[in-house]
Design a protein around this motif. Sequence first.
Motif, short mmCIF file in Angstrom:
data_model
loop_
_atom_site.label_atom_id
_atom_site.label_comp_id
_atom_site.label_asym_id
_atom_site.label_seq_id
_atom_site.Cartn_x
_atom_site.Cartn_y
_atom_site.Cartn_z
N GLU A 45 0.83 -1.23 -0.09
CA GLU A 45 0.00 -0.19 0.07
C GLU A 45 0.79 1.29 0.09
OE1 GLU A 45 -3.83 -1.54 2.55
OE2 GLU A 45 -2.01 -1.18 3.41
N THR A 46 2.15 1.20 0.78
CA THR A 46 3.03 2.42 0.67
C THR A 46 3.46 2.61 -0.61
OG1 THR A 46 3.31 1.80 3.00
CG2 THR A 46 5.10 3.28 1.95
N VAL A 47 3.88 1.55 -1.33
CA VAL A 47 4.34 1.59 -2.77
C VAL A 47 3.40 2.41 -3.68
CG1 VAL A 47 4.97 0.24 -4.92
CG2 VAL A 47 5.86 -0.29 -2.61
N LEU A 48 2.31 2.04 -3.62
CA LEU A 48 1.22 2.88 -4.43
C LEU A 48 1.07 4.23 -3.71
CD1 LEU A 48 -1.60 0.11 -4.47
CD2 LEU A 48 0.19 0.63 -6.55
N ALA A 49 1.16 4.37 -2.39
CA ALA A 49 0.93 5.98 -2.05
C ALA A 49 2.06 6.74 -2.44
CB ALA A 49 0.74 5.63 -0.48
N ALA A 50 3.27 5.92 -2.69
CA ALA A 50 4.37 6.90 -2.98
C ALA A 50 4.30 7.36 -4.55
CB ALA A 50 5.63 6.02 -2.84
N ARG A 51 3.82 6.47 -5.45
CA ARG A 51 3.44 6.85 -6.90
C ARG A 51 2.58 7.87 -6.98
NH1 ARG A 51 4.03 4.94 -12.12
NH2 ARG A 51 2.63 6.47 -13.31
N ARG A 52 1.26 7.88 -6.14
CA ARG A 52 0.24 8.70 -5.90
C ARG A 52 0.73 10.08 -5.62
NH1 ARG A 52 -2.65 6.39 -2.67
NH2 ARG A 52 -2.16 7.22 -0.89
N GLU A 53 1.36 10.32 -4.65
CA GLU A 53 2.08 11.51 -3.93
C GLU A 53 2.97 12.11 -4.83
OE1 GLU A 53 0.46 12.78 -1.36
OE2 GLU A 53 -0.68 11.07 -0.73
N ALA A 54 3.70 11.32 -5.50
CA ALA A 54 4.74 11.89 -6.65
C ALA A 54 4.03 12.61 -7.54
CB ALA A 54 5.74 10.94 -6.95
N GLU A 55 2.99 11.82 -8.12
CA GLU A 55 2.35 12.41 -9.52
C GLU A 55 1.38 13.75 -8.87
OE1 GLU A 55 -0.14 10.15 -12.90
OE2 GLU A 55 -0.33 9.26 -11.05
N LEU A 56 1.01 13.81 -8.01
CA LEU A 56 0.30 14.73 -7.27
C LEU A 56 1.15 16.07 -7.36
CD1 LEU A 56 -2.13 13.34 -4.66
CD2 LEU A 56 -3.00 14.16 -6.93
N ALA A 57 2.27 15.86 -6.91
CA ALA A 57 3.46 16.89 -6.62
C ALA A 57 4.21 17.23 -7.72
CB ALA A 57 4.22 16.59 -5.37
N GLY A 58 4.20 16.22 -8.69
CA GLY A 58 5.06 16.61 -9.81
C GLY A 58 6.69 16.23 -9.57
N ALA A 59 6.67 15.57 -8.67
CA ALA A 59 7.99 14.75 -8.19
C ALA A 59 8.00 13.46 -8.78
CB ALA A 59 8.10 14.92 -6.79
N VAL A 60 9.19 12.58 -8.22
CA VAL A 60 9.21 11.13 -8.56
C VAL A 60 9.56 10.52 -7.37
CG1 VAL A 60 10.12 11.38 -10.86
CG2 VAL A 60 11.86 11.48 -9.31
N ALA A 61 9.07 9.14 -6.93
CA ALA A 61 9.28 8.42 -5.93
C ALA A 61 9.19 6.88 -6.35
CB ALA A 61 8.34 8.62 -5.00
N THR A 62 10.13 6.23 -5.85
CA THR A 62 10.39 4.75 -6.24
C THR A 62 10.88 3.81 -5.15
OG1 THR A 62 10.98 5.54 -8.48
CG2 THR A 62 11.56 2.99 -8.00
N PHE A 63 10.29 3.13 -4.87
CA PHE A 63 10.57 1.88 -4.04
C PHE A 63 11.50 0.81 -4.92
CE2 PHE A 63 7.87 3.36 -0.70
CZ PHE A 63 8.69 3.17 0.29
N GLY A 64 12.68 0.79 -5.02
CA GLY A 64 13.20 0.04 -6.05
C GLY A 64 14.08 -1.04 -5.48
N LYS A 65 14.01 -1.25 -4.11
CA LYS A 65 15.03 -2.37 -3.42
C LYS A 65 14.07 -2.89 -2.30
CE LYS A 65 19.33 -3.06 -1.16
NZ LYS A 65 20.50 -2.73 -0.61
N ILE A 66 14.15 -4.16 -2.06
CA ILE A 66 13.29 -4.54 -0.90
C ILE A 66 13.97 -6.10 -0.40
CG2 ILE A 66 11.99 -6.17 -2.80
CD1 ILE A 66 9.44 -5.99 -0.88
N ALA A 67 13.84 -6.24 1.00
CA ALA A 67 14.46 -7.09 1.64
C ALA A 67 13.11 -7.87 2.43
CB ALA A 67 15.59 -7.03 2.48
N VAL A 68 13.29 -9.17 2.29
CA VAL A 68 11.96 -9.79 3.11
C VAL A 68 12.48 -10.87 4.00
CG1 VAL A 68 9.90 -11.23 2.84
CG2 VAL A 68 10.43 -9.44 1.14
N GLU A 69 11.97 -11.10 5.47
CA GLU A 69 12.21 -11.84 5.96
C GLU A 69 11.11 -12.94 6.72
OE1 GLU A 69 14.67 -10.61 9.21
OE2 GLU A 69 16.25 -9.63 8.06
N PRO A 70 11.09 -14.12 6.71
CA PRO A 70 12.08 -15.01 6.27
C PRO A 70 12.22 -15.27 4.71
CG PRO A 70 10.23 -16.17 7.06
CD PRO A 70 9.76 -14.67 7.30
N ASN A 71 11.42 -14.83 3.95
CA ASN A 71 11.60 -14.77 2.72
C ASN A 71 11.17 -16.14 2.20
OD1 ASN A 71 12.21 -13.58 0.06
ND2 ASN A 71 14.14 -14.16 0.14
N GLY A 72 10.20 -16.80 2.57
CA GLY A 72 9.82 -18.23 2.43
C GLY A 72 8.38 -18.13 1.35
#
Length: 400
Positions: free
Chosen positions: A235-262
């Motif tokens: 949900e935060t990834v989608l919020a980042a896209r929405r807020e950046a678009e509204l402001a004329g900026a850019v925002a990207t979640f480009g890296k992720i780490a998951v535990e335990p990653n199964g």
Amino acid sequence: MWRELLPVGRHPESGGYRRYAWTPADAACRAWFQEQARARGMTYEVDRNGNQWAWLGDPATGDAVVTGSHLDSVPDGGAFDGPLGVVSAFAALDELRARDVTFGRPLGIVNFGDEEGARFGLACVGSRLTAGQLTREQAHRLTDGDGITLPRAMEAAGHDPDAIGPDPERLGRIGAFVELHVEQGRALDLSGDRVGIASAIWPHGRWRFDFRGEANHAGTTRLADRRDPMLSYAETVLAARREAELAGAVATFGKIAVEPNGVNAIPSLVRGWLDSRAPEQDTLDTVIESIHTAAREYAAAHGIDLDVTRESFTPVVEFDHALRDELARILGGEADLKVPVLGTGAGHDAGILSGSVPTAMLFVRNPTGVSHSPAEFAAEDDCVAGVLALADVLEGLACR
């Protein structure tokens, strides 16, 4: 030169480059730089922070004109980001010698180390250290994904990590720094110009979002009983896209780490890294605060704990106006041509040095606008136009 450098660090499956700092691929790039300097009779040296320099004339006399960029890459990056500036620097010197010019100021070519930050998570390490924007203690705490510290990696590559730190004496020798770079966008393609001049670098930074929930069985845990941090992250990834678009900026979640990653496990931790940039500081602040607020609300709704850490930040960089105007005058020539001046959302070593020495940048047209990807491209005739523009600039600044 381009053909020699092209295969170094290229991944056979992705076609992209993995030239990470203080690795064998990086060492091969550095050997290539040293050979280019030697072949041109230049004085070669490596500074205390691992940056490579090639000189014509004595830099100790001061007021030197320096050009260059970097040779490392992002994971599976393209061939042009960084290397184009270094290759073009040597090619521009060859062009000036063909013109039989006389140099009135020392001329330097530089390869800054670890510009992309792909291995240790911080961009522009070599130039930050040199400019005093990164301390030795901070640098020594940098660690890669395998737990190898920066000092250990430097030692393995034959460099003394205890010697790193600010280098004001070296910066004091430089009268002007001009970095050529492939454009990381399509402004020049849209305007029909081959070469442009940078006006400023947008303020930008990196933030780490840690969403902590509860690990559990993916097949037996009721949806109502789950504390799944992946939901809040998504949900935060989608919020980042929405807020950046509204402001004329850019925002990207480009890296992720998951535990335990199964595959069959509900995560206990989802850690995501946000990159955001905007034309103005106020806009960037608004975007980040809005994303942070949304993340807190999503986390609370799912019973998730959230920590947000700012890992790096660079304020807006206005390139030296006098030097920028001088580049425009040189490239405009007698025909009074107008060279496009454009801002960029990408960080560069030139931006780091701008607080210490007059800096400027040239951009070469990128027809697709794609960068940090194997699809990154610049046509050969545009690259040649970039070399000639850089040669004109160096002649105007460094030659009598």
